[in-house]
Design an enzyme around this catalytic site. Structure first.
Site, PDB file in Angstrom:
ATOM      1  N   LYS A   1      -9.135   7.262 -19.452  1.00 52.72           N
ATOM      2  CA  LYS A   1      -9.518   7.790 -20.754  1.00 52.72           C
ATOM      3  C   LYS A   1      -8.347   7.745 -21.753  1.00 52.72           C
ATOM      4  O   LYS A   1      -7.874   6.674 -22.055  1.00 52.72           O
ATOM      5  CB  LYS A   1     -10.087   9.200 -20.576  1.00 52.72           C
ATOM      6  CG  LYS A   1     -11.098   9.325 -19.413  1.00 52.72           C
ATOM      7  CD  LYS A   1     -12.381   8.538 -19.638  1.00 52.72           C
ATOM      8  CE  LYS A   1     -13.253   8.430 -18.391  1.00 52.72           C
ATOM      9  NZ  LYS A   1     -13.590   9.666 -17.725  1.00 52.72           N
TER      10      LYS A   1
ATOM     11  N   TYR B   1     -16.813  17.691 -15.026  1.00 49.42           N
ATOM     12  CA  TYR B   1     -17.140  16.267 -14.965  1.00 49.42           C
ATOM     13  C   TYR B   1     -18.162  16.045 -13.844  1.00 49.42           C
ATOM     14  O   TYR B   1     -17.983  16.541 -12.727  1.00 49.42           O
ATOM     15  CB  TYR B   1     -15.864  15.463 -14.719  1.00 49.42           C
ATOM     16  CG  TYR B   1     -16.161  14.009 -14.519  1.00 49.42           C
ATOM     17  CD1 TYR B   1     -16.639  13.233 -15.577  1.00 49.42           C
ATOM     18  CD2 TYR B   1     -15.999  13.400 -13.279  1.00 49.42           C
ATOM     19  CE1 TYR B   1     -16.946  11.907 -15.392  1.00 49.42           C
ATOM     20  CE2 TYR B   1     -16.300  12.072 -13.093  1.00 49.42           C
ATOM     21  CZ  TYR B   1     -16.772  11.323 -14.158  1.00 49.42           C
ATOM     22  OH  TYR B   1     -17.072  10.010 -13.965  1.00 49.42           O
TER      23      TYR B   1
ATOM     24  N   ARG C   1       0.832  -1.220   0.000  1.00 51.03           N
ATOM     25  CA  ARG C   1       0.000   0.000   0.000  1.00 51.03           C
ATOM     26  C   ARG C   1       0.859   1.259   0.000  1.00 51.03           C
ATOM     27  O   ARG C   1       0.393   2.337  -0.356  1.00 51.03           O
ATOM     28  CB  ARG C   1      -0.962  -0.014   1.198  1.00 51.03           C
ATOM     29  CG  ARG C   1      -1.872   1.201   1.298  1.00 51.03           C
ATOM     30  CD  ARG C   1      -3.128   0.945   2.131  1.00 51.03           C
ATOM     31  NE  ARG C   1      -2.833   0.261   3.373  1.00 51.03           N
ATOM     32  CZ  ARG C   1      -2.327   0.840   4.474  1.00 51.03           C
ATOM     33  NH1 ARG C   1      -2.079   2.135   4.487  1.00 51.03           N
ATOM     34  NH2 ARG C   1      -2.082   0.125   5.560  1.00 51.03           N
TER      35      ARG C   1
ATOM     36  N   ASP D   1      -8.140  19.584 -14.159  1.00 54.82           N
ATOM     37  CA  ASP D   1      -8.444  18.253 -14.682  1.00 54.82           C
ATOM     38  C   ASP D   1      -8.066  18.267 -16.164  1.00 54.82           C
ATOM     39  O   ASP D   1      -8.730  18.892 -16.986  1.00 54.82           O
ATOM     40  CB  ASP D   1      -9.938  17.946 -14.483  1.00 54.82           C
ATOM     41  CG  ASP D   1     -10.299  16.518 -14.893  1.00 54.82           C
ATOM     42  OD1 ASP D   1      -9.605  15.955 -15.766  1.00 54.82           O
ATOM     43  OD2 ASP D   1     -11.281  15.983 -14.347  1.00 54.82           O
TER      44      ASP D   1
HETATM   45  C1  PLP Z   1     -14.032  10.069 -16.461  1.00 49.91           C
HETATM   46  C2  PLP Z   1     -13.597  11.379 -15.929  1.00 49.91           C
HETATM   47  C3  PLP Z   1     -13.274  11.520 -14.576  1.00 49.91           C
HETATM   48  C4  PLP Z   1     -13.426  10.383 -13.565  1.00 49.91           C
HETATM   49  O1  PLP Z   1     -12.460   9.403 -13.742  1.00 49.91           O
HETATM   50  P1  PLP Z   1     -12.657   7.868 -13.307  1.00 49.91           P
HETATM   51  O2  PLP Z   1     -11.398   7.233 -13.788  1.00 49.91           O
HETATM   52  O3  PLP Z   1     -13.892   7.375 -13.983  1.00 49.91           O
HETATM   53  O4  PLP Z   1     -12.806   7.850 -11.833  1.00 49.91           O
HETATM   54  C5  PLP Z   1     -12.818  12.757 -14.159  1.00 49.91           C
HETATM   55  N1  PLP Z   1     -12.698  13.806 -14.990  1.00 49.91           N
HETATM   56  C6  PLP Z   1     -13.004  13.702 -16.300  1.00 49.91           C
HETATM   57  C7  PLP Z   1     -12.847  14.895 -17.185  1.00 49.91           C
HETATM   58  C8  PLP Z   1     -13.469  12.490 -16.807  1.00 49.91           C
HETATM   59  O5  PLP Z   1     -13.782  12.402 -18.114  1.00 49.91           O
END
Ligand code: PLP
Length: 354
Positions: free
Chosen positions: A194, A98, A47, A169
Site C-alpha cells: 500500500k 482488514y 531463503r 497493523d
Molecule cells: C492490504 C492489507 C493487508 C494485506 O496485505 P497484502 O500485501 O495484500 O497481503 C493487511 N492489512 C491491511 C490494513 C491492508 O490494507
C-alpha cells in the site's frame, strides 16, 4: 548521512539505505539476484537472507523504531505474527479489521488453533477487560473499512501490563502518522503493497519489532516456512519509499478537502473520515445501487480494490464476501491519491449525481 546529526523522517527516507560513499560508488542500491553465496562469512542462501531485503528493512526499521523483516506479502507477515500465539491461545481482535486478517483468525479458530474475542476497539474499557487471560491483541487504528479510531496508548499500555503480545497493523498510517512501537506495541505489521511502496506495482509485507526474541521468532518463521519476498519487490518498495513523505502529505491534504466537501453533498448520507490519513469512506443516499453507480461512472478514480497508490481508487467494500454484514451495503471506500484535488472532486461529483 552523518551519524552525529539527527535527521527528520523525511530526510532519512531519502538518505538511508544508500551505498557507502566512495569514489565511483553508485548513488542507488542495486538488486542482488543470487540464490546462493560463496561459503564463509556472510550470506549463505537466498531463503535465509538477501542484501536487497536488508537495505529495505534497514530504512523501514529506522522509521518505525525497531528491526524490520520483509515478508512475501502483508498476509505472510500477519500470518507469522498471529502464529506467535500459543496453541489454543486467545486473540483479542476488533470486529472490523482488514478482511484477510479476519478470515485467517476465523480459520485458525475453526481449526482449534486459537480462539478469538471480538471487541469494539473504540470502547477502551471493554477492550481492556477482554485482555485479561488473553495471549495476543491485534489492533488497527483506524480500522478497515469502518475507520474506527481506538486509544492506542491506553490499549498498548494495558496489554503490556498484562503480558499480552500486542500487534498493530500500521498499513493505513505509515510510520509518518503513527509509530506504535513508541506507544508500547510489541510488533508493527505492514502491507508494504500500500502506502510504503505506493505505486500499485508490488505486493510485499513487513513486520517490525524492537524485541530481539520476537525478531528471532519471526525470522525463523520466515525462513522455515519460506514466506520470503523477492529481491525485486524489496527494491521497488524502497524506491517508492523515497517519496513517502511527499505522497502521504499530498494524499492526506486531498482527503481532508474531499471529506469536507462530501459532508455537505446532497447525494451523500454519511462520510467516515477520522481527521487524518488518506482513506475516506462515503455512503451515498441511494445505498447499494448508488454505490455501484459510482464504481461504474468514475473516469479518473480507479474502480479497484487495494489502496495507498499514487492514483485514487475506490470500491464498494461489501462486494467482497469476506466483509462482515455490519459494514453498510453502500459503503464506498476511497483511497485518495496525489492527483489535483479539483480533478478528483469533479469526477466524484459527476459519479454521485442521481
Ligand atoms: C492490504 C492489507 C493487508 C494485506 O496485505 P497484502 O500485501 O495484500 O497481503 C493487511 N492489512 C491491511 C490494513 C491492508 O490494507
Amino acid at each position: 548521512m552523518h551519524d552525529d546529526v539527527t535527521y527528520s523522517p523525511a530526510t532519512r527516507l531519502v538518505a538511508l539505505g544508500r551505498p557507502t560513499r566512495t569514489p565511483g560508488a553508485p548513488a542507488a542500491p542495486g538488486i542482488e539476484l543470487s540464490s546462493t553465496y560463496v561459503l564463509g562469512d556472510g550470506p549463505t542462501y537466498g531463503r535465509f537472507g538477501n542484501r536487497t531485503w536488508s537495505t529495505f528493512e534497514g530504512v523501514l526499521g529506522d522509521l518505525e523504531g525497531g528491526r524490520a523483516l520483509a515478508f512475501a506479502s502483508g498476509m505472510a507477515a500477519i500470518s507469522a505474527c498471529l502464529l506467535m500465539t500459543p496453541p489454543r491461545g486467545t486473540v483479542v481482535v476488533p470486529q472490523h479489521v482488514y478482511n484477510g486478517t479476519t478470515s485467517l483468525i476465523d480459520e485458525l479458530e475453526a481449526d482449534g488453533r486459537l480462539s478469538a474475542r471480538r471487541v469494539d476497539p473504540t470502547d477502551t474499557a471493554a477492550t481492556i477487560a477482554a485482555l485479561d487471560g488473553a495471549d495476543t491483541v491485534w489492533l488497527e487504528s483506524p480500522t478497515n473499512p469502518m475507520l474506527e479510531v481506538s486509544d492506542l496508548p491506553a490499549l498498548l499500555r494495558a496489554a503490556r501490563e498484562r503480558g499480552v503480545l500486542s500487534i498493530v497493523d500500521n498499513t493505513f498510517n505509515t510510520p509518518l502518522l503513527s509509530r506504535p512501537l513508541e506507544l508500547g506495541a510489541d510488533v508493527v505489521v505492514h502491507s508494504v503493497t500500500k502506502y510504503l511502496a505506493g505505486h500499485s506495482d508490488v505486493v510485499l509485507g513487513a513486520a517490525v519489532t524492537a524485541d530481539d526474541a520476537i525478531h528471532e521468532r519471526l525470522h525463523h518463521h520466515r525462513t522455515l516456512r519460506g514466506a520470503i519476498p523477492g529481491p525485486h519487490e524489496t527494491w521497488l518498495a524502497l524506491r517508492g519509499m523515497r517519496t513517502l513523505h511527499l505522497r502521504v502529505a499530498r494524499a492526506c491534504a486531498n482527503a481532508a478537502e474531499l471529506a469536507a466537501r462530501l459532508a455537505t453533498h446532497d447525494a451523500v448520507a454519511q462520510v467516515r473520515y477520522p481527521g487524518f490519513g488518506a482513506i475516506v469512506c462515503l455512503e451515498p443516499t441511494g445505498g447499494l445501487a448508488a454505490a455501484e453507480r459510482i464504481e461504474e461512472r468514475v473516469r479518473l478514480w480507479l474502480p479497484a480494490t487495494s489502496l495507498g497508490g499514487v492514483e485514487s481508487s475506490l470500491e464498494r467494500r461489501r462486494r467482497h464476501a469476506g466483509e462482515p454484514e455490519s459494514v453498510p451495503e453502500g459503503l464506498v471506500r476511497m483511497s485518495v491519491g496525489v492527483e489535483d484535488v479539483e480533478d478528483l472532486w469533479q469526477d466524484l461529483d459527476a459519479a454521485l449525481q442521481p
